[in-house]
Motif scaffolding. Structure first.
Motif, PDB file in Angstrom:
ATOM      1  N   PHE A  24      57.723  83.112   7.164  1.00  0.00           N
ATOM      2  CA  PHE A  24      56.423  83.779   7.286  1.00  0.00           C
ATOM      3  C   PHE A  24      55.512  82.896   8.124  1.00  0.00           C
ATOM      4  CE2 PHE A  24      52.130  84.857   5.601  1.00  0.00           C
ATOM      5  CZ  PHE A  24      52.094  86.167   6.065  1.00  0.00           C
ATOM      6  N   ILE A  25      55.439  83.232   9.420  1.00  0.00           N
ATOM      7  CA  ILE A  25      54.602  82.479  10.355  1.00  0.00           C
ATOM      8  C   ILE A  25      53.737  83.497  11.099  1.00  0.00           C
ATOM      9  CG2 ILE A  25      54.560  80.789  12.230  1.00  0.00           C
ATOM     10  CD1 ILE A  25      57.382  79.969  11.451  1.00  0.00           C
ATOM     11  N   PRO A  26      52.632  83.928  10.508  1.00  0.00           N
ATOM     12  CA  PRO A  26      51.819  85.000  11.091  1.00  0.00           C
ATOM     13  C   PRO A  26      50.877  84.485  12.184  1.00  0.00           C
ATOM     14  CG  PRO A  26      50.872  84.323   8.999  1.00  0.00           C
ATOM     15  CD  PRO A  26      52.118  83.498   9.182  1.00  0.00           C
ATOM     16  N   THR A  27      51.421  84.260  13.385  1.00  0.00           N
ATOM     17  CA  THR A  27      50.594  83.773  14.487  1.00  0.00           C
ATOM     18  C   THR A  27      49.688  84.888  15.005  1.00  0.00           C
ATOM     19  OG1 THR A  27      52.342  84.286  16.074  1.00  0.00           O
ATOM     20  CG2 THR A  27      52.290  82.053  15.172  1.00  0.00           C
ATOM     21  N   LEU A  28      48.541  84.479  15.548  1.00  0.00           N
ATOM     22  CA  LEU A  28      47.550  85.421  16.064  1.00  0.00           C
ATOM     23  C   LEU A  28      47.195  85.070  17.502  1.00  0.00           C
ATOM     24  CD1 LEU A  28      45.072  85.450  13.015  1.00  0.00           C
ATOM     25  CD2 LEU A  28      46.858  87.128  13.515  1.00  0.00           C
ATOM     26  N   ARG A  29      46.898  86.077  18.293  1.00  0.00           N
ATOM     27  CA  ARG A  29      46.475  85.836  19.670  1.00  0.00           C
ATOM     28  C   ARG A  29      45.031  85.384  19.748  1.00  0.00           C
ATOM     29  NH1 ARG A  29      49.042  90.699  23.440  1.00  0.00           N
ATOM     30  NH2 ARG A  29      51.252  90.236  22.999  1.00  0.00           N
ATOM     31  N   GLU A  30      44.208  85.860  18.837  1.00  0.00           N
ATOM     32  CA  GLU A  30      42.773  85.557  18.873  1.00  0.00           C
ATOM     33  C   GLU A  30      42.361  84.777  17.633  1.00  0.00           C
ATOM     34  OE1 GLU A  30      40.928  86.198  21.463  1.00  0.00           O
ATOM     35  OE2 GLU A  30      42.496  87.332  22.515  1.00  0.00           O
ATOM     36  N   ALA A  31      41.383  83.920  17.812  1.00  0.00           N
ATOM     37  CA  ALA A  31      40.830  83.152  16.690  1.00  0.00           C
ATOM     38  C   ALA A  31      39.780  83.983  15.969  1.00  0.00           C
ATOM     39  CB  ALA A  31      40.206  81.858  17.205  1.00  0.00           C
ATOM     40  N   PRO A  32      39.478  83.649  14.703  1.00  0.00           N
ATOM     41  CA  PRO A  32      38.408  84.356  13.996  1.00  0.00           C
ATOM     42  C   PRO A  32      37.076  84.208  14.728  1.00  0.00           C
ATOM     43  CG  PRO A  32      39.652  82.938  12.496  1.00  0.00           C
ATOM     44  CD  PRO A  32      40.114  82.617  13.883  1.00  0.00           C
ATOM     45  N   ALA A  33      36.247  85.210  14.620  1.00  0.00           N
ATOM     46  CA  ALA A  33      34.975  85.200  15.343  1.00  0.00           C
ATOM     47  C   ALA A  33      34.083  84.044  14.915  1.00  0.00           C
ATOM     48  CB  ALA A  33      34.245  86.524  15.120  1.00  0.00           C
ATOM     49  N   ASP A  34      34.207  83.595  13.651  1.00  0.00           N
ATOM     50  CA  ASP A  34      33.333  82.529  13.164  1.00  0.00           C
ATOM     51  C   ASP A  34      33.898  81.133  13.406  1.00  0.00           C
ATOM     52  OD1 ASP A  34      35.417  82.774  11.386  1.00  0.00           O
ATOM     53  OD2 ASP A  34      34.199  82.326   9.621  1.00  0.00           O
ATOM     54  N   ALA A  35      35.075  81.037  14.028  1.00  0.00           N
ATOM     55  CA  ALA A  35      35.695  79.736  14.258  1.00  0.00           C
ATOM     56  C   ALA A  35      35.045  79.050  15.454  1.00  0.00           C
ATOM     57  CB  ALA A  35      37.192  79.893  14.480  1.00  0.00           C
ATOM     58  N   GLU A  36      34.468  77.868  15.229  1.00  0.00           N
ATOM     59  CA  GLU A  36      33.759  77.156  16.281  1.00  0.00           C
ATOM     60  C   GLU A  36      34.510  75.938  16.781  1.00  0.00           C
ATOM     61  OE1 GLU A  36      30.026  76.197  14.564  1.00  0.00           O
ATOM     62  OE2 GLU A  36      29.291  78.264  14.529  1.00  0.00           O
ATOM     63  N   VAL A  37      35.301  75.299  15.925  1.00  0.00           N
ATOM     64  CA  VAL A  37      35.984  74.069  16.312  1.00  0.00           C
ATOM     65  C   VAL A  37      37.472  74.334  16.491  1.00  0.00           C
ATOM     66  CG1 VAL A  37      34.256  72.677  15.129  1.00  0.00           C
ATOM     67  CG2 VAL A  37      36.364  73.274  13.932  1.00  0.00           C
ATOM     68  N   ALA A  38      38.121  73.467  17.255  1.00  0.00           N
ATOM     69  CA  ALA A  38      39.524  73.690  17.616  1.00  0.00           C
ATOM     70  C   ALA A  38      40.424  73.777  16.397  1.00  0.00           C
ATOM     71  CB  ALA A  38      39.992  72.562  18.536  1.00  0.00           C
ATOM     72  N   SER A  39      40.252  72.894  15.431  1.00  0.00           N
ATOM     73  CA  SER A  39      41.152  72.888  14.278  1.00  0.00           C
ATOM     74  C   SER A  39      41.052  74.188  13.489  1.00  0.00           C
ATOM     75  CB  SER A  39      40.851  71.693  13.374  1.00  0.00           C
ATOM     76  OG  SER A  39      39.506  71.703  12.937  1.00  0.00           O
ATOM     77  N   HIS A  40      39.849  74.732  13.338  1.00  0.00           N
ATOM     78  CA  HIS A  40      39.679  76.001  12.630  1.00  0.00           C
ATOM     79  C   HIS A  40      40.391  77.120  13.386  1.00  0.00           C
ATOM     80  CE1 HIS A  40      36.724  79.072  10.631  1.00  0.00           C
ATOM     81  NE2 HIS A  40      37.965  79.219  10.234  1.00  0.00           N
ATOM     82  N   LYS A  41      40.165  77.187  14.683  1.00  0.00           N
ATOM     83  CA  LYS A  41      40.780  78.241  15.495  1.00  0.00           C
ATOM     84  C   LYS A  41      42.301  78.196  15.402  1.00  0.00           C
ATOM     85  CE  LYS A  41      37.041  78.193  18.933  1.00  0.00           C
ATOM     86  NZ  LYS A  41      36.691  77.842  20.334  1.00  0.00           N
ATOM     87  N   PHE A  42      42.853  77.018  15.596  1.00  0.00           N
ATOM     88  CA  PHE A  42      44.303  76.919  15.687  1.00  0.00           C
ATOM     89  C   PHE A  42      44.996  76.948  14.334  1.00  0.00           C
ATOM     90  CE2 PHE A  42      43.385  74.838  19.934  1.00  0.00           C
ATOM     91  CZ  PHE A  42      43.778  75.959  20.655  1.00  0.00           C
ATOM     92  N   LEU A  43      44.362  76.445  13.284  1.00  0.00           N
ATOM     93  CA  LEU A  43      44.975  76.547  11.957  1.00  0.00           C
ATOM     94  C   LEU A  43      45.150  78.009  11.543  1.00  0.00           C
ATOM     95  CD1 LEU A  43      43.175  73.657  10.068  1.00  0.00           C
ATOM     96  CD2 LEU A  43      45.654  73.899  10.332  1.00  0.00           C
ATOM     97  N   VAL A  44      44.176  78.836  11.915  1.00  0.00           N
ATOM     98  CA  VAL A  44      44.279  80.266  11.604  1.00  0.00           C
ATOM     99  C   VAL A  44      45.268  80.934  12.556  1.00  0.00           C
ATOM    100  CG1 VAL A  44      43.034  82.452  11.482  1.00  0.00           C
ATOM    101  CG2 VAL A  44      41.968  80.363  10.612  1.00  0.00           C
ATOM    102  N   PRO A 161      29.498  76.273   3.957  1.00  0.00           N
ATOM    103  CA  PRO A 161      30.872  76.025   4.388  1.00  0.00           C
ATOM    104  C   PRO A 161      31.054  76.461   5.844  1.00  0.00           C
ATOM    105  CG  PRO A 161      30.813  77.206   2.288  1.00  0.00           C
ATOM    106  CD  PRO A 161      29.430  77.232   2.843  1.00  0.00           C
ATOM    107  N   LYS A 162      31.744  75.623   6.622  1.00  0.00           N
ATOM    108  CA  LYS A 162      32.013  76.003   8.012  1.00  0.00           C
ATOM    109  C   LYS A 162      33.092  75.092   8.583  1.00  0.00           C
ATOM    110  CE  LYS A 162      28.694  73.147  10.555  1.00  0.00           C
ATOM    111  NZ  LYS A 162      27.659  73.155  11.608  1.00  0.00           N
ATOM    112  N   SER A 163      33.472  75.366   9.814  1.00  0.00           N
ATOM    113  CA  SER A 163      34.442  74.548  10.559  1.00  0.00           C
ATOM    114  C   SER A 163      35.798  74.472   9.874  1.00  0.00           C
ATOM    115  CB  SER A 163      33.884  73.135  10.804  1.00  0.00           C
ATOM    116  OG  SER A 163      32.675  73.197  11.523  1.00  0.00           O
ATOM    117  N   GLY A 164      36.240  75.589   9.295  1.00  0.00           N
ATOM    118  CA  GLY A 164      37.554  75.623   8.679  1.00  0.00           C
ATOM    119  C   GLY A 164      37.658  74.660   7.519  1.00  0.00           C
TER     120      GLY A 164
END
Length: 612
Positions: A24-44, A161-164
């Motif tokens: 189960f590796i649910p990769t996404l093309r787009e990051a969440p709209a509220d993701a501001e930092v790289a780690s948050h974007k890529f972890l999701v 809470p923010k930044s993943g």
């Protein structure tokens, strides 16, 4: 043919090999709209985490594998110096009240009641619980030193809470506590943790700095933070490229260049000058034709609880009576509120208009230190307002400050002659470009993420909770404590922050969910799939974590996913297998090397040993 011996491929494959198609590796093309930092974007996007609620995350398969590898490294190194415990998450309120932290931490604590109405908190750290164990179990110096640690969830009612995973309400933490008979013993325990932390972060592949730090609400004296530079960080660190000086901005100092004092005017006594409508430092300096460096900035605060009082008889009064705290800074300097709070040991708030007029008999904009009877001692003289003067003003002369009279200022002010500070203290926030306190070179300031923090707590908790042991002479003494924390989540996020590009990220092999992904270009070609399985089997037998991307997808899709999910090496199994060769791609640089299948294990033994 090269692959004729794999007639039992399916059975062997399904029993031993990690296959991407089954994970189960649910990769996404787009990051969440509220993701501001790289780690948050890529972890999701990489399928490591999913948000359950604000500041609360679930770790999925890949995230949990990395998480467990980090914890294994931490545990292996901590077991060399300490003993692992597992403590309750639920703490009685009384325990936190005994230490004084129930009120100090305030709304940051999660609070609840059981069915009987007993009040509980969710543990943020474990000083109180560990000290309660020491209180009941430690009796003699012969039982010391002790180093106890645990790896467990912690909770903080984070208001924003923010930044993943960087600012969350539930997080995983390694927290350790040392108990020693004296300060010399604490020095040894502290050094052990310092060296252990360096080994942990080295093994996790982090590029980190060790900086002098402020202990904050944890209490204690000596303190160091382990920081990773990144624009995503919320801490600021001051460092010098010319030497090894580094400190959190809350603790940092700098070397100031000499400033020429003004010449005394008239007979040298305080001289009142008319400054109509001139309220700000810049306005007054311009009006009088002087530099802000020759002006005094007066900052007025209230402490809703007074600084610690050694007079036990007046202890209740001293804790509840508000007290004025006035700070003098050089006109061009900014106050560090962390340094102020550390100096007086209580939190402050700005004075309101009524409080300003009550003390200074003047409106804001014209405040100064002359004409007020200031406290002579911060701890004992609690009936008078406190005047703290930044060290940058010590030994200065003929300064300019407000006259405590609307539209007027005073010239010729010299600290210690025209007014008497309660104390001088380092209260100034360092700025980039100022001189290093060690070598004088220009300082730099960077944002950073804290991944670890060690404290010399001293006697704060053992004294508050009554822990005692007998020393060699049979006398009751308090054990002295240290506290040592590592953010497990933050190691993962810091690693991603320091190693990413537009396509994803790459983790150090030691903490990556898989070290190697083997990618057959076309799984419908039995020879390519068989070769991929052969390679994966050899590498797994050699002790490497391997996943075979056996999905029936275009090569571009597989390559993009491999680049995204943090695996540091990719093996492309394509047409060159007819020559017994595959491509090995280094994710961080996309460098490609042709490696023979027969030497694939030896190749990774070389590159991964070099990176260990």
């Amino acid at each position: 043919m090269y692959f004729t011996r794999y007639s039992q491929l399916d059975t062997r494959y399904s029993n031993s090999m990690h296959r991407w198609s089954e994970l189960f590796i649910p990769t996404l093309r787009e990051a969440p709209a509220d993701a501001e930092v790289a780690s948050h974007k890529f972890l999701v996007r990489a399928g490591y985490i999913r948000q359950l609620a604000a500041g609360i995350y679930s770790y999925l398969f890949l995230g949990n594998r990395s998480f467990n590898k980090i914890m294994a490294i931490v545990r292996e190194e901590m077991d060399k110096i300490g003993q692992e415990f597992f403590l309750p998450v639920l703490h009685p309120r009384e325990l936190w009240e005994a230490s004084g932290r129930f009120a100090l931490m305030g709304e940051n604590l999660f609070k609840l009641k059981d069915r009987k109405g007993s009040e509980l908190v969710l543990g943020m750290t474990e000083e109180e619980v560990m000290t309660s164990i020491a209180l009941k179990e430690l009796r003699s110096y012969k039982q010391l030193p002790q180093i106890w640690y645990q790896i467990a969830p912690k909770f903080r009612d984070e208001p924003r809470p923010k930044s993943g995973l960087l600012r969350v309400r539930q997080f995983m933490m390694k927290d350790a506590y040392s108990f020693d008979i004296d300060a010399a013993g604490l020095d040894v325990s502290y050094k052990k943790h310092y060296e252990t932390y360096c080994r942990i972060f080295d093994r996790c592949g982090l590029k980190y700095m060790v900086v002098e730090a402020d202990s904050g609400a944890m209490g204690g004296k000596e303190s160091h933070e382990f920081m990773v530079r990144t624009p995503a960080g919320e801490d600021q660190i001051v460092s010098c490229d010319g030497c090894n000086y580094a400190a959190n901005i809350e603790k940092a100092t700098s070397k100031l260049w000499p400033v020429d004092d003004l010449a005394a005017e008239g007979d040298g006594r305080p001289l009142e000058v008319h400054t109509p409508g001139q309220k700000t430092i810049e306005d007054v300096a311009r009006f009088l034709g002087v530099s802000p460096k020759n002006k005094i900035k007066t900052l007025a605060y209230m402490a809703d609880a007074a600084p610690p009082n050694n007079n036990k008889k007046d202890e209740k009064t001293s804790k509840t009576k508000p007290r004025a705290i006035v700070v003098l800074m050089r006109g061009d300097h900014q106050l560090s509120e962390a340094k102020l709070n550390a100096t007086i040991a209580v939190a402050t708030r700005p004075m309101d208009e009524g409080e300003i007029k009550a003390l200074f008999k003047s409106p804001a904009g014209y405040l100064g230190p002359v004409g007020i009877e200031w406290a002579k001692d911060l701890k004992k003289d609690t009936d008078r307002p406190v005047l703290l003067v930044d060290k940058a003003l010590e030994s200065r002369a003929n300064l300019i400050a407000g006259a405590n009279k609307e539209d007027y200022h005073l010239k010729n002010l010299t600290p210690g002659k025209d007014f008497h500070p309660t104390a001088y203290a380092d209260l100034r926030a360092v700025t980039a470009g100022e001189g290093c306190p060690n070598c004088g070179n220009a300082l730099r300031i960077d944002t950073a993420v804290e991944v670890g923090h060690i404290f010399k707590l001293g006697y704060r908790y053992t004294e508050a909770m009554g822990a005692r042991v007998l020393d060699k002479n049979g006398k009751e003494v308090m054990p002295i404590m240290g506290s040592y924390g590592i953010g497990i989540d933050r190691i993962l996020t810091a690693a991603i922050e320091q190693s990413n590009d537009e396509n994803g990220f790459w983790l150090p092999p030691s903490i990556a969910p898989f070290e190697i992904v083997v990618t057959p270009i076309n799984v419908k070609d039995a020879s390519l799939l068989s070769a991929a399985v052969d390679i994966g089997t050899r590498l797994e037998a050699a002790g490497y974590d391997v996943v075979v991307d056996d999905r029936d997808e275009r090569p571009g899709v597989k390559f993009k996913d491999a680049d995204l999910v943090g695996i540091p090496f990719r093996i492309n199994v394509g047409k060159k297998v007819t020559e017994g060769t595959v491509e090995v791609v280094l994710r961080s640089t996309h460098e490609v090397r042709d490696v023979t299948i027969s030497s694939i294990v030896e190749h990774f033994q070389g590159v991964l040993r070099a990176k260990a």
